[in-house]
Design a protein around this motif. Sequence first.
Motif: not given
Length: 440
Positions: A160-165
């Motif tokens: 999720g963090n990778w997608q958001f970033s």
Amino acid sequence: MLALVFLTVIGVSLDFLVLDRVRDRAFHETQRASTEWIGSFEPGRIPLSTTPASVDLLQLVDSRGQVVAASEAAAGLPPLSTLRPPADDRIQGGTACSPQGGCILFTASRLLPQTNRLLGQGEPSFVYAGMREPAILSSHGLEVGTAAGVLLVASLVTWGNWQFSTRMMSRVEAIRERMSEITVSDLSLRVPQPPGCDEFARLAFTVNQTLARLEESVELQRRFASTTSHELRNPLAGLHAQLEEAVLYPGDVDPRETVHKALSVTDRLVAIVDDLLVLSRLRTGDPAAHEPIDLSALITQETATLTDGVPVHVHIDREVKVSGSRIQLIRVLSNLLANARRHADTEVEVTAGRTDGQAVVTVTDDGDGIAPQDRERVFERFVRLDAARRREPGGSGLGLAISRDIAQAHHGTLLIEDAPRGARFVLRLPLMDAADGPAT
């Protein structure tokens, strides 16, 4: 990594809580089974246990370690433990493990003296109630499950963090790519503005606003440079022609007259350059020292020096005070009075008063006036209407532009408003009491 560490700490804490809860419950059941079995003892008779099936290991052991009585599951087994609770702590729990039979959770209870006498035992006796260790304690299934859950949740958080970033960085990259395409020669491009009101949307909006202001400023500079070069080229070309004629035809040209004309042209060039410097300082926002100024007294002083030419009639209130630069405000009044007297037929009228927290100064002439479509053009640099060129051919065309910039630098306005005859220039500036607080 932070998510993994955080989830690991939570998982380990939950494991300890679950295991402690299971262990406490097991000891509670063995203690209850031991108490119930002891309570069922009768003189000379030890009945079978009626405890739950989970606590199936019951033994009555004498002080010599001999099993006196046992449940069916514990028959033939050695004593579950060698633990002997003292008289002041009659009930104790423990764990006994063997390589062949696994681990047993048990409770050791020391019988009361009267219970010993009831059973015909002269020495202390002990009751052991035990149960086999639950699978959750004997295996590592809970730890494995917790570790798998921690890894799964950490993976989801990381994804999720990778997608958001990635999504956020793609917006930044789009802005960066568009900014790299913008050059001084083409400032019309704008960065893509994402939907919403988050930080990236506000950043893109601010960047586009800045680009719009920069484009407008560069366009103004281009027009200004073009107009300035045009305005300076004509007098310089004329000066060059006069001097060249004097050099080529020394016998036909009067040197004194040539020098006189050259001085006149240079005076005009100096005036233009001085006005350009004033405009540059005003446009770049260089602050000037402000002081309390009484506009009524300033107008009186300026009009008192106007003795020749068109008469000036003054109608002013007393103590119309503003905060500003005396030199700059004198420049505005001088420009407006000179412009009005240049275009007036018979008279010029000057008024000063207070209206709605503002100082209002009007300069009105009775000349031909200014057409509505030209009332904003006259404030542009080097713009001179035909009538102005006929009345003053040597003017620079910067006086009104400078006057408006000075008014704006003082947080005021300079406009041309309707008049029964001629042109009416209206200067509005904040009063001192309006700027400092309510008037008293």
